[in-house]
Design an enzyme around this catalytic site. Structure first.
Site, PDB file in Angstrom:
ATOM      1  N   PRO A   1       0.809  -1.206   0.000  1.00 43.15           N
ATOM      2  CA  PRO A   1       0.000   0.000   0.000  1.00 43.15           C
ATOM      3  C   PRO A   1       0.845   1.259   0.000  1.00 43.15           C
ATOM      4  O   PRO A   1       1.822   1.369   0.731  1.00 43.15           O
ATOM      5  CB  PRO A   1      -0.791  -0.116   1.296  1.00 43.15           C
ATOM      6  CG  PRO A   1      -0.226  -1.257   2.034  1.00 43.15           C
ATOM      7  CD  PRO A   1       0.983  -1.715   1.343  1.00 43.15           C
ATOM      8  N   GLU A   2       0.434   2.186  -0.808  1.00 42.96           N
ATOM      9  CA  GLU A   2       1.002   3.528  -0.794  1.00 42.96           C
ATOM     10  C   GLU A   2      -0.025   4.420  -0.088  1.00 42.96           C
ATOM     11  O   GLU A   2      -0.989   3.917   0.483  1.00 42.96           O
ATOM     12  CB  GLU A   2       1.300   3.965  -2.231  1.00 42.96           C
ATOM     13  CG  GLU A   2       2.197   2.944  -2.939  1.00 42.96           C
ATOM     14  CD  GLU A   2       2.473   3.235  -4.400  1.00 42.96           C
ATOM     15  OE1 GLU A   2       2.582   4.423  -4.750  1.00 42.96           O
ATOM     16  OE2 GLU A   2       2.574   2.284  -5.184  1.00 42.96           O
TER      17      GLU A   2
END
Length: 275
Positions: A2-3
């Site tokens: 995840p960013e």
DNA sequence: CACTTGACCTGTCCGC
DNA sequence: TGCGGACAGGTCAAGT
């Protein structure tokens, strides 16, 4: 995995679903990525109430009663899943938080890079944020065109893509969004930061803000295994212009998208319109 | 100091 | 079908 948009999506869901609940107990199936022994970890969290859920860069912060905060990083493959009591942990479920509602929160992580740590809330700045070099939040008032310009100048000999990934100038941009923002700004990922012209920096600045905002709106990007707390995929995947489109034609100039290795990371870009 | 590379870990996919 | 190698959304420490 995840960013920033993915972590923010999870944060918003947790905020709605678990704030106000109490942690009745915690099951520890893998203790390699927590900062206490399994026993102390469980004891620390028992009967704590969840006050709020916040985020700094890609870190999730679950603020608890009695002045403690759970600091969670999902790294590449971590997931936080809110499940009912019928769901069984699988082999990659490392922690189960049994909450006072009818929910349980699973922390799962195939690759075991992610972590869940307990800190005193008052010590976060000193112990969690201070040592690491955190750049500014892209959605904050601190993230200005001037800030970005100055930061690129301070790291002028770095290629722009690895610099974006370093989190030094702005936090939250990872491998997907660095490729996507550079495509939108029409900048070749290997360009040196110090060689970007003012109008290119301006385009990059706008692209970062717009793409991250849009992706949060759509619940992030699922290429492979990212899931939100309900197990759903992110909606931004259909808007990707270069990431995962190797060999396909550029949506702007029809040139085939190329994939190279830059700073050790797979990097997608269009040789036709990124200069 | 600035920048680059490899390590962390497991799973999957691709070529032979 | 099996096997080895490359690669996967992120950071760090160690190397140049």
């Amino acid at each position: 995995m995840p960013e920033l948009p993915e972590v923010e999506t999870i944060r918003r869901q947790l905020e709605k679903q678990i704030v106000g609940q109490r942690i009745n107990s915690v099951d520890v199936f893998f203790s390699g990525r927590i900062n206490f022994s399994a026993k102390k970890f469980r004891e620390h969290l028992r009967d704590k109430k969840i006050i709020s859920v916040s985020r700094r860069a890609k870190l999730l912060l679950i603020n608890l009663s009695d002045g403690f905060t759970l600091v969670i990083h999902l790294k590449m493959s971590g997931q936080l899943l809110l499940v009912g009591s019928d769901r069984l942990p699988d082999k990659h479920t490392h922690l189960v938080f049994n909450l006072s509602g009818d929910y349980r929160l699973f922390f799962t992580d195939v690759r075991k890079f992610g972590f869940v740590r307990i800190f005193k809330t008052s010590e976060l700045e000193q112990k969690v944020f201070h040592p690491a070099q955190f750049g500014v939040e892209p959605q904050s008032a601190d993230f200005t065109l001037n800030h970005l310009t100055d930061c690129l100048l301070r790291h002028s000999r770095s290629a722009i893509k690895p610099l974006l990934l370093s989190q030094k100038c702005v936090v939250g941009v990872g491998n997907i969004y660095s490729d996507e923002t550079l495509w939108r700004a029409r900048i070749r990922p290997s360009r040196l930061a110090g060689q970007l012209k003012p109008d290119e920096i301006k385009r990059l600045y706008s692209a970062i803000k717009q793409i991250l905002t849009k992706s949060i709106e759509l619940g992030g990007t699922s290429v492979d295994q990212y899931r939100d707390t309900t197990g759903a995929r992110g909606g931004y995947a259909r808007l990707l212009k270069v990431y995962g489109r190797t060999g396909l034609s550029c949506r702007r100039c029809q040139h085939p998208i190329k994939k190279i290795r830059l700073g050790g990371r797979g990097t997608h870009w269009c040789p036709g319109c990124q200069r």
